[in-house]
Design a protein around this motif. Sequence first.
Motif, mmCIF file in Angstrom:
data_model
loop_
_atom_site.group_PDB
_atom_site.id
_atom_site.type_symbol
_atom_site.label_atom_id
_atom_site.label_comp_id
_atom_site.label_asym_id
_atom_site.label_seq_id
_atom_site.Cartn_x
_atom_site.Cartn_y
_atom_site.Cartn_z
ATOM 1 N N VAL A 254 8.495 -5.834 2.097
ATOM 2 C CA VAL A 254 8.310 -6.922 1.124
ATOM 3 C C VAL A 254 9.637 -7.230 0.419
ATOM 4 O O VAL A 254 10.045 -8.392 0.312
ATOM 5 C CB VAL A 254 7.219 -6.530 0.093
ATOM 6 C CG1 VAL A 254 7.220 -7.462 -1.095
ATOM 7 C CG2 VAL A 254 5.842 -6.498 0.754
ATOM 8 N N VAL A 255 10.313 -6.174 -0.047
ATOM 9 C CA VAL A 255 11.578 -6.374 -0.768
ATOM 10 C C VAL A 255 12.586 -7.060 0.151
ATOM 11 O O VAL A 255 13.228 -8.054 -0.213
ATOM 12 C CB VAL A 255 12.147 -5.022 -1.279
ATOM 13 C CG1 VAL A 255 13.544 -5.199 -1.859
ATOM 14 C CG2 VAL A 255 11.216 -4.412 -2.320
ATOM 15 N N ALA B 103 18.181 -3.643 -2.220
ATOM 16 C CA ALA B 103 18.004 -5.046 -1.828
ATOM 17 C C ALA B 103 18.179 -5.251 -0.328
ATOM 18 O O ALA B 103 17.548 -6.130 0.258
ATOM 19 C CB ALA B 103 19.002 -5.903 -2.596
ATOM 20 N N ASN B 104 19.010 -4.435 0.293
ATOM 21 C CA ASN B 104 19.241 -4.639 1.732
ATOM 22 C C ASN B 104 18.176 -3.959 2.595
ATOM 23 O O ASN B 104 18.314 -3.877 3.812
ATOM 24 C CB ASN B 104 20.641 -4.142 2.120
ATOM 25 C CG ASN B 104 20.777 -2.634 1.932
ATOM 26 O OD1 ASN B 104 19.797 -1.945 1.654
ATOM 27 N ND2 ASN B 104 21.982 -2.118 2.073
ATOM 28 N N GLY B 105 17.131 -3.458 1.971
ATOM 29 C CA GLY B 105 16.024 -2.871 2.723
ATOM 30 C C GLY B 105 16.229 -1.398 3.041
ATOM 31 O O GLY B 105 15.357 -0.762 3.624
ATOM 32 N N SER B 106 17.372 -0.830 2.649
ATOM 33 C CA SER B 106 17.594 0.590 2.955
ATOM 34 C C SER B 106 16.941 1.460 1.883
ATOM 35 O O SER B 106 16.668 0.999 0.766
ATOM 36 C CB SER B 106 19.088 0.903 3.060
ATOM 37 O OG SER B 106 19.679 0.714 1.802
ATOM 38 N N ILE B 107 16.723 2.712 2.248
ATOM 39 C CA ILE B 107 16.120 3.639 1.289
ATOM 40 C C ILE B 107 17.137 4.691 0.891
ATOM 41 O O ILE B 107 17.870 5.213 1.716
ATOM 42 C CB ILE B 107 14.839 4.284 1.847
ATOM 43 C CG1 ILE B 107 14.244 5.209 0.794
ATOM 44 C CG2 ILE B 107 15.088 5.051 3.130
ATOM 45 C CD1 ILE B 107 12.785 5.323 0.871
ATOM 46 N N LEU B 108 17.182 4.955 -0.405
ATOM 47 C CA LEU B 108 18.155 5.903 -0.929
ATOM 48 C C LEU B 108 17.397 7.081 -1.535
ATOM 49 O O LEU B 108 16.514 6.893 -2.373
ATOM 50 C CB LEU B 108 18.958 5.196 -2.024
ATOM 51 C CG LEU B 108 20.125 5.976 -2.583
ATOM 52 C CD1 LEU B 108 21.319 5.854 -1.631
ATOM 53 C CD2 LEU B 108 20.516 5.441 -3.948
ATOM 54 N N ASN B 109 17.754 8.287 -1.081
ATOM 55 C CA ASN B 109 17.206 9.484 -1.731
ATOM 56 C C ASN B 109 18.207 9.976 -2.753
ATOM 57 O O ASN B 109 19.407 9.957 -2.507
ATOM 58 C CB ASN B 109 16.981 10.585 -0.705
ATOM 59 C CG ASN B 109 15.743 10.324 0.110
ATOM 60 O OD1 ASN B 109 14.628 10.532 -0.344
ATOM 61 N ND2 ASN B 109 15.932 9.817 1.306
ATOM 62 N N ASP C 199 22.893 -4.827 -5.234
ATOM 63 C CA ASP C 199 22.088 -6.047 -5.130
ATOM 64 C C ASP C 199 23.025 -7.259 -5.209
ATOM 65 O O ASP C 199 23.040 -7.983 -6.205
ATOM 66 C CB ASP C 199 21.065 -6.046 -6.305
ATOM 67 C CG ASP C 199 20.228 -7.304 -6.366
ATOM 68 O OD1 ASP C 199 20.066 -7.972 -5.322
ATOM 69 O OD2 ASP C 199 19.725 -7.616 -7.469
ATOM 70 N N PRO C 200 23.827 -7.448 -4.146
ATOM 71 C CA PRO C 200 24.917 -8.428 -4.223
ATOM 72 C C PRO C 200 24.449 -9.841 -4.592
ATOM 73 O O PRO C 200 25.154 -10.548 -5.301
ATOM 74 C CB PRO C 200 25.521 -8.407 -2.813
ATOM 75 C CG PRO C 200 24.980 -7.196 -2.148
ATOM 76 C CD PRO C 200 23.750 -6.779 -2.856
ATOM 77 N N ALA C 201 23.269 -10.231 -4.132
ATOM 78 C CA ALA C 201 22.814 -11.602 -4.423
ATOM 79 C C ALA C 201 22.042 -11.684 -5.745
ATOM 80 O O ALA C 201 21.523 -12.745 -6.106
ATOM 81 C CB ALA C 201 21.948 -12.113 -3.274
ATOM 82 N N HIS C 202 21.969 -10.580 -6.473
ATOM 83 C CA HIS C 202 21.241 -10.524 -7.749
ATOM 84 C C HIS C 202 19.822 -11.089 -7.607
ATOM 85 O O HIS C 202 19.390 -11.930 -8.390
ATOM 86 C CB HIS C 202 22.023 -11.272 -8.842
ATOM 87 C CG HIS C 202 23.237 -10.524 -9.308
ATOM 88 N ND1 HIS C 202 23.647 -10.499 -10.616
ATOM 89 C CD2 HIS C 202 24.118 -9.745 -8.635
ATOM 90 C CE1 HIS C 202 24.752 -9.753 -10.722
ATOM 91 N NE2 HIS C 202 25.050 -9.301 -9.530
ATOM 92 N N ALA D 140 0.823 -1.211 0.000
ATOM 93 C CA ALA D 140 0.000 0.000 0.000
ATOM 94 C C ALA D 140 0.854 1.256 0.000
ATOM 95 O O ALA D 140 0.413 2.311 -0.434
ATOM 96 C CB ALA D 140 -0.888 0.007 1.239
ATOM 97 N N ASP D 141 2.073 1.168 0.512
ATOM 98 C CA ASP D 141 2.920 2.359 0.622
ATOM 99 C C ASP D 141 4.384 1.955 0.681
ATOM 100 O O ASP D 141 4.713 0.765 0.649
ATOM 101 C CB ASP D 141 2.518 3.189 1.860
ATOM 102 C CG ASP D 141 2.601 2.363 3.138
ATOM 103 O OD1 ASP D 141 3.460 1.456 3.210
ATOM 104 O OD2 ASP D 141 1.798 2.613 4.065
ATOM 105 N N LYS D 142 5.239 2.967 0.839
ATOM 106 C CA LYS D 142 6.682 2.677 0.757
ATOM 107 C C LYS D 142 7.163 1.835 1.929
ATOM 108 O O LYS D 142 8.112 1.062 1.793
ATOM 109 C CB LYS D 142 7.492 3.963 0.626
ATOM 110 C CG LYS D 142 7.416 4.919 1.774
ATOM 111 C CD LYS D 142 8.234 6.158 1.443
ATOM 112 C CE LYS D 142 8.230 7.122 2.610
ATOM 113 N NZ LYS D 142 8.958 8.355 2.319
ATOM 114 N N HIS D 143 6.506 1.935 3.073
ATOM 115 C CA HIS D 143 6.942 1.139 4.226
ATOM 116 C C HIS D 143 6.681 -0.341 3.964
ATOM 117 O O HIS D 143 7.535 -1.193 4.221
ATOM 118 C CB HIS D 143 6.227 1.620 5.493
ATOM 119 C CG HIS D 143 6.400 3.100 5.700
ATOM 120 N ND1 HIS D 143 7.619 3.656 5.998
ATOM 121 C CD2 HIS D 143 5.521 4.129 5.585
ATOM 122 C CE1 HIS D 143 7.489 4.976 6.073
ATOM 123 N NE2 HIS D 143 6.225 5.287 5.826
#
Length: 529
Positions: A61-62, A179-185, A516-519, A53-56
């Motif tokens: 999920v990712v 991929a590691n769940g972090s967010i990049l601006n 995305d080290p594990a591709h 539903a949103d970015k959180h």
Amino acid sequence: MSSAAENLTSPLLDKLRATVGAEHLILDALECEYYAQDVFSAASPAAAVVAPADKHQLAQVVHAAVEAGVAVVARGGGMSYTSGYVPAEPNSLVIDMSRMNRVLEINREDMFVTVEAGISWQALHKALKGTGLRTPYWGTLSGRYATVGGGLSQNSVFWGSGRHGSAVDSVIGLEVFLANGSILNTGSAAQLNASPFFRHYGPDLTGLFCGDCGALGFKATATLKLIPEAQAQAFASFAFERYEDMAPAMSEIARKELASECFGFDPVLQAQRMKRESLATDAKQFVGALKSAGGLGKAIKQGTKMAVSGRRFMDDVKWSFHFMTEGRTEASAEACLEAAREIVSRHQGRELADSIPRLVRANPFGPVNSMLGPEGERWVPVHGLLPHSKTVETIGKIEDLFAGHRQDMERLGIETGYLLATVSTNCFVIEPVFFWPDEMMEIHRRSVEADHLKRLKAFEQNLPAREAVVRLRADLGRLLQESGAVHLQVGKAYRYREGLKPESYALVSALKDVLDPAHRINPGCLGLD
Ligand SMILES: Cc1cc2nc3c(=O)[nH]c(=O)nc-3n(C[C@H](O)[C@H](O)[C@H](O)COP(=O)(O)OP(=O)(O)OC[C@H]3O[C@@H](n4cnc5c(N)ncnc54)[C@H](O)[C@@H]3O)c2cc1C
């Protein structure tokens, strides 16, 4: 048919369900098949489809999927045809971005708009209506469904492209989940205290995720620049006997920055377009066209011209292009049109009634019925972006390629046509398209208007023709690469890896390894497997 429950571990499914709610986790085998087919291809069905539903929720999920070692792929509007979101691995998780469709901020003072990446171009257009503002590039013809996130991930062109370039030229900043769940601006919003008002601050981190086909991260939000909406428009259509005259005329118009949109058809697509447009549709669209024409007196005059010309005005037309321009004032729009007329007359063109550009502009995000041929044939385009200097020569080479396969194509009922367009002052798009009799896929049945669908033939599966199209498409890809063309929508279909200088590809590949080290994010896109 296997169900997702057999393919994904139950702890992962439990986590996904807890994050988005059971109703937004799709496990039904047929739905999982549908979400993994694009307009041209289908491979492994998704193991499951999840709609945050949103970015959180997206971040969770990712992270959960990558941690579980599951390949995870974003799907925007699903309007592409280069296997961008068609999973390369059997047990992939598809993320349906359609619930992330909100406008988060319209900032009239600082002139930007921030949206969730799953918003369609049409919804953004509607949200800005009445503000007097718009984004410079404002969407694809498929924008009824196609999303801002999809357009930036593949790059796209059409509305506004004549002056303002492609989709990525209008974006200022992104929020990307890695991929590691972090967010990049990216853009100015990467500065500790800044808002997303400007694209460049040090290396262009926004550009890194534009045209990546979703292989480097998940776009959660995007900020686009705003400009004042044009106050006046002008339209024209022109006919030519030969592309050798038409393409240079379009190029000169582009170089002089006269058009907001400039697109052309070959004789086959031209004839199809006229076949497709029923008079009833003309009448319906006519009302919208009148409204968008400006003042009432002018609207009536233009309307009369369109009604009188009907469709017959195109009967003896071979190549044609359609010109739209905008201005702060009517005089400035008219001045651009006059300059275009002068260029056309020097290139042996003649002016036609302007019904087509007016009708297209009146309903910028119309139905996507052209994803099938006029009788219901299957359709797939291939395109190349070229400098103006190579356009005529490249069309000639494509014609030779088609001529070499003419007998086979006729035997299999494969037809071809061309869409041509210009992008900003410096780019020409050549888009050959294929049509062939073959069965529809679920994506066609769900995307094409029901009334239109009823009028189409139901062709049977035709693998020999489809396989011949796949081969021709690959041959065309090679030809375009050898001609120095580049592409939007690279996905898993164009020869990106093979066509890039080794140093450049090594950097793209190294970036993938870092981000995305594990591709696990959309493996296979950009040749990154
Ligand atoms: C009838 C028709 C008309 C068209 N007209 C045009 C046109 O005028 N101009 C043009 O350029 N193209 C056009 N296209 C092609 C297509 O619609 C565009 O490429 C469009 O940009 C696809 O957007 P989408 O949201 O449907 O993306 P999708 O097809 O859903 O996805 C495309 C790619 O983007 C990735 N992706 C999507 N969302 C995200 C996200 N949030 N984060 C990370 N990755 C993501 C996917 O994984 C995939 O690799 C047309 C297609 C059709 C069928």
